[in-house]
Enzyme design. Structure first.
Site, PDB file in Angstrom:
ATOM      1  N   GLU A 176      31.897  31.377  38.564  1.00  0.00           N
ATOM      2  CA  GLU A 176      32.314  31.567  39.952  1.00  0.00           C
ATOM      3  C   GLU A 176      31.539  30.627  40.867  1.00  0.00           C
ATOM      4  O   GLU A 176      30.336  30.448  40.676  1.00  0.00           O
ATOM      5  CB  GLU A 176      32.081  33.021  40.371  1.00  0.00           C
ATOM      6  N   HIS A 231      36.193  37.548  44.070  1.00  0.00           N
ATOM      7  CA  HIS A 231      35.075  38.494  43.941  1.00  0.00           C
ATOM      8  C   HIS A 231      34.807  39.197  45.271  1.00  0.00           C
ATOM      9  O   HIS A 231      33.721  39.114  45.847  1.00  0.00           O
ATOM     10  CB  HIS A 231      33.821  37.775  43.452  1.00  0.00           C
ATOM     11  N   ARG A 285      32.606  42.305  35.888  1.00  0.00           N
ATOM     12  CA  ARG A 285      32.014  40.976  35.775  1.00  0.00           C
ATOM     13  C   ARG A 285      32.884  40.142  34.851  1.00  0.00           C
ATOM     14  O   ARG A 285      33.444  40.647  33.870  1.00  0.00           O
ATOM     15  CB  ARG A 285      30.589  41.055  35.223  1.00  0.00           C
ATOM     16  N   ARG A 308      30.445  55.728  39.306  1.00  0.00           N
ATOM     17  CA  ARG A 308      30.889  56.183  40.635  1.00  0.00           C
ATOM     18  C   ARG A 308      32.204  55.523  41.031  1.00  0.00           C
ATOM     19  O   ARG A 308      33.114  56.172  41.543  1.00  0.00           O
ATOM     20  CB  ARG A 308      29.817  55.865  41.683  1.00  0.00           C
TER      21      ARG A 308
END
Length: 321
Positions: A268, A287, A239, A158
């Protein structure tokens, strides 16, 4: 009959939670910017009927051993590599995520990162702030145009399709690689399906939007960067573990590729001394792919809809599978 208990592993705005308190007793971690500690998470897992987790919360067999009453886990993300689905399913727990509601916000951020990296906007901002702008010159901070360039999208879900629609508006030629061909996208956007290797060789902008799986871990490695054009710009909004960061650093330093825009990292929060952060041709973000106020509110509501639906004996709204 007592209400079920739901725990949220971050502090979220009370106005979003309040409507659900009629259905469940809801507890929250006391911080919105710090992860829940292990001791608290284990305690809450033992008591909760439902839990709302963040992508930074690792839900594995060890922590699930504490979950005696847990019926549903709602992950505040589209990705769910932080969840051990096999263990969750074996325990009869429902797992959900937040697809659809963050598609447009993440596509906006992806294209903003592409533009910022291609046109060297962060470098230019720092150039002005540091007092280096003394005069105009023809090639001062000259970057890369989008028009008539090839954008290669790896992961045409999407979000990938939403990025492709934006790229079409900029006059870009769209290449994509995906597990399955997307015939509607090909018709609507004149997108061309390519092998991974062909996409790397032809693209001026390589955009990674693939989910993290065993197959995609380390997908962008030394060989991948060597296949790219020397003028190529790499963007990652999926990712961090999809990328071999050492190989990316070497490719940038050697001039094998031109620049990179990164919203995600292997570890992270990223270490401020990380080598990639030392390079001017790298734009780094914390992020924030889906971080618009509207989208984050919709994600929280969807998580709570999923949890309360399951606890009321109804099907989840967006089950992972």
């Amino acid at each position: 009959m007592s209400k079920p208990y739901v725990y949220i592993t971050r502090q979220v705005p009370e106005q979003l939670v309040e409507p659900y308190r009629e259905i469940a007793n809801i507890g929250m971690w006391k911080h919105d910017d710090l992860p829940v500690d292990q001791e608290t998470l284990e305690k809450e897992m033992a008591e909760a009927d439902g839990i709302v987790t963040m992508l930074s919360d690792k839900v594995n067999e060890e922590i699930l051993q504490k979950a005696k009453r847990l019926k549903v886990i709602a992950n505040l993300a589209v990705g769910y590599d932080n969840l051990d689905l096999k263990v969750i399913e074996n325990r009869g727990i429902v797992a959900t995520n937040t697809p659809d509601v963050l598609t447009e916000a993440t596509a906006d951020l992806t294209f903003a990162l592409l533009l910022a990296t291609g046109r060297r906007l962060i470098e230019a901002d720092q150039f002005v702030r540091q007092g280096k702008w003394k005069q105009w010159s023809p090639f001062l901070l000259a970057g890369s145009e989008m028009n008539q360039k090839n954008i290669g999208i790896v992961g045409m879900g999407r979000i990938g399709e939403a990025v492709a629609r934006r790229a079409k508006g900029f006059g870009m030629e769209i290449l994509y690689h995906n597990r399955t061909k997307k015939e509607e996208a090909e018709k609507e956007l004149a997108a061309q399906f390519c092998s991974f290797e062909e996409l790397l060789e032809k693209s001026d902008f390589v955009v990674c939007l693939t989910p993290l799986t065993d197959e995609t871990k380390g997908l962008f490695n030394k060989d991948a960067f060597e296949r790219m054009k020397q003028t190529a710009i790499f963007i990652n909004v999926s990712r961090g573990a999809v990328v071999d960061e050492e190989a990316l650093y070497d490719a940038l330093v050697s001039g094998q590729i031109r620049a990179a825009g990164l919203d995600v990292f292997q570890q992270e929060p990223v270490d401020p001394n990380h080598p990639l952060l030392s390079l001017n041709q790298v734009v780094c973000l914390p992020h924030i792919g889906s971080a618009s106020e509207e989208t984050r509110e919709a994600m929280i509501k969807l998580c709570l809809d999923n949890v309360t639906s399951v606890l009321q004996g109804k099907p989840p709204v967006t089950p992972i599978r």
